[in-house]
Design an enzyme around this catalytic site. Structure first.
Site, mmCIF file in Angstrom:
data_model
loop_
_atom_site.group_PDB
_atom_site.id
_atom_site.type_symbol
_atom_site.label_atom_id
_atom_site.label_comp_id
_atom_site.label_asym_id
_atom_site.label_seq_id
_atom_site.Cartn_x
_atom_site.Cartn_y
_atom_site.Cartn_z
ATOM 1 N N ASP A 1 0.843 -1.199 0.000
ATOM 2 C CA ASP A 1 0.000 0.000 0.000
ATOM 3 C C ASP A 1 0.882 1.255 0.000
ATOM 4 O O ASP A 1 0.367 2.370 -0.119
ATOM 5 C CB ASP A 1 -0.997 -0.010 1.172
ATOM 6 C CG ASP A 1 -0.332 -0.101 2.526
ATOM 7 O OD1 ASP A 1 0.891 -0.328 2.590
ATOM 8 O OD2 ASP A 1 -1.047 0.061 3.539
ATOM 9 N N SER A 2 2.223 1.067 0.085
ATOM 10 C CA SER A 2 3.165 2.167 -0.154
ATOM 11 C C SER A 2 2.957 2.772 -1.537
ATOM 12 O O SER A 2 3.473 3.856 -1.813
ATOM 13 C CB SER A 2 4.601 1.666 -0.017
ATOM 14 O OG SER A 2 4.820 0.525 -0.821
ATOM 15 N N ASP B 1 -0.752 -6.023 -0.025
ATOM 16 C CA ASP B 1 -1.316 -5.525 1.235
ATOM 17 C C ASP B 1 -2.835 -5.435 1.151
ATOM 18 O O ASP B 1 -3.375 -4.987 0.131
ATOM 19 C CB ASP B 1 -0.804 -4.098 1.512
ATOM 20 C CG ASP B 1 0.559 -4.075 2.170
ATOM 21 O OD1 ASP B 1 0.958 -5.089 2.762
ATOM 22 O OD2 ASP B 1 1.213 -3.010 2.093
ATOM 23 N N LYS C 1 -1.181 -9.509 2.835
ATOM 24 C CA LYS C 1 -0.485 -9.101 4.066
ATOM 25 C C LYS C 1 -1.400 -8.182 4.856
ATOM 26 O O LYS C 1 -2.045 -7.308 4.261
ATOM 27 C CB LYS C 1 0.833 -8.400 3.720
ATOM 28 C CG LYS C 1 1.586 -7.853 4.930
ATOM 29 C CD LYS C 1 3.050 -7.566 4.620
ATOM 30 C CE LYS C 1 3.351 -6.311 3.855
ATOM 31 N NZ LYS C 1 2.917 -5.075 4.544
ATOM 32 N N GLU D 1 -1.543 -5.703 8.480
ATOM 33 C CA GLU D 1 -0.819 -5.078 9.585
ATOM 34 C C GLU D 1 -1.545 -5.356 10.889
ATOM 35 O O GLU D 1 -2.771 -5.298 10.941
ATOM 36 C CB GLU D 1 -0.746 -3.561 9.376
ATOM 37 C CG GLU D 1 0.073 -3.146 8.171
ATOM 38 C CD GLU D 1 0.228 -1.627 8.055
ATOM 39 O OE1 GLU D 1 -0.151 -0.900 8.997
ATOM 40 O OE2 GLU D 1 0.722 -1.185 7.009
ATOM 41 N N GLU E 1 8.701 -4.495 10.708
ATOM 42 C CA GLU E 1 9.156 -3.197 10.209
ATOM 43 C C GLU E 1 9.685 -2.341 11.358
ATOM 44 O O GLU E 1 9.016 -2.195 12.390
ATOM 45 C CB GLU E 1 7.977 -2.484 9.523
ATOM 46 C CG GLU E 1 8.316 -1.072 9.066
ATOM 47 C CD GLU E 1 7.317 -0.466 8.084
ATOM 48 O OE1 GLU E 1 6.422 -1.183 7.611
ATOM 49 O OE2 GLU E 1 7.449 0.729 7.805
#
Ligand SMILES: Nc1nc(=O)c2c([nH]1)NC[C@@H]1CN(c3ccc(C(=O)N[C@@H](CCC(=O)O)C(=O)O)cc3)CN21
Ligand SMILES: CC(C)C(=O)C(=O)O
Ligand SMILES: [Mg+2]
Length: 279
Positions: free
Chosen positions: A59-60, A98, A128, A130, A197
């Site tokens: 999502d970066s 993500d 993925k 978070e 991270e």
């Protein structure tokens, strides 16, 4: 073009397509693997050909593709568009994406619906998410539904407003023990990998040692099984400051800038197109 079979790989044979089982084998053999972010088919083909074991549609993309200051505005539709492009560009890499902010937090059901949709509509091999132990039920349900899940802990950028900024996590005295316990719960829930991270190297190392599943680090030292970076940061395309854990491997921005300058000069001087490039 690419160099796929390297003496550094612990796998006896490079698989036709990387699957979760291969990363398990790499971990068991004490090996390493590399991951880069990727958002389009052309770059995907280059990285795949270079032997990259895994590609992440992060999502970066909110930052590096869409020019936003955070990842929070990225939508499921955005993730689907770019994930499809990356899958189309790869032959061998394990491709994961993500789940974006707002697509999985509300309930286990929402997480399963979003995860299944992303896999179904794009052809990626894993998603993925978070978060910590509070997402163990989501991971369990996704895995039961057939969606492989990579858990992302440590600094979780989708929670920047709760965490109070971009900060190294796990600096407390009992951090290693707490992160190990959390990681074990995520592994128990069925996570196929664990990404950490901005975590101190010794803490990330303790987590990798305690787990049977592979770990991936970004700003987490070199004791994790794999490493990931945002490619525009590492290869010199990101404008402005890049995180301090990034190593500069190239300056693609410079190459593009020189090419653009030269092309424009040629056009203005009527030197392009010449006879060779005209009909
Ligand atoms: N271009 C880009 N690169 C990334 O690595 C990245 C994204 N975007 N977007 C999503 C998340 C956000 N990430 C980030 C963003 C900023 C820092 C950062 O500013 N780090 C500083 C401060 C660290 C500290 O205070 O301890 C650094 O110097 O590393 C780190 C990770 C990692 N991801
Ligand atoms: C920085 C990596 C791990 C990520 O989540 C992303 O690119 O969005
Ligand atoms: Mg991300």
């Amino acid at each position: 073009m690419g160099m796929v079979d390297t003496p550094y790989s612990v796998l006896k044979k490079t698989p036709a397509r990387y699957r979760t089982v291969h990363f398990q084998q790499i971990k068991e053999a004490g090996g390493k693997f590399a991951m880069l972010t990727c958002y389009d088919a052309m770059t995907a083909a280059i990285f795949d050909d270079a032997g990259m074991e895994t590609l992440l549609i992060g999502d970066s993309l909110g930052n590096v593709v869409q020019g936003q200051s955070s990842t929070l505005g990225v939508t499921m539709e955005d993730m689907i568009t770019f994930s499809k492009a990356v899958v189309a560009g790869t032959k061998r890499a394990f491709v994961l994406a993500d789940l974006p902010f707002g697509s999985y937090e509300a309930s286990v059901q929402q997480a399963v619906e979003s995860g299944v949709r992303l896999v179904k509509e794009t052809g990626i091999s894993a998603i993925k998410i978070e978060g910590g132990v509070e997402y163990a039920p989501h991971i369990k349900a996704l895995t039961a539904a057939g969606v492989a899940v990579v858990a992302h802990t440590g600094f979780t950028p989708q929670s920047e407003h709760v965490l109070g900024g971009f900060r190294v996590q796990g600096r407390q005295d009992d951090a290693a023990q707490r992160m190990v316990e959390e990681a074990l719960a995520l592994q128990e829930a069925g996570a196929t990998m664990l990404l950490m991270e901005m975590v101190p190297a010794d803490v990330a190392g303790a987590v990798d040692k305690a787990l049977t599943i592979p770990t991936v680090g970004i700003g987490a030292g070199n004791a994790t099984t794999g490493q990931v970076l945002v490619w525009q940061d590492a290869f010199g395309l990101s404008q402005g400051r890049v995180p301090s854990f990034v190593k500069q491997y190239a300056n693609v921005g410079d190459v593009l800038s020189k090419a653009a300058t030269q092309y424009r000069e040629d056009v203005l001087k009527a030197e392009f197109p010449d006879a060779d490039h005209s009909f």
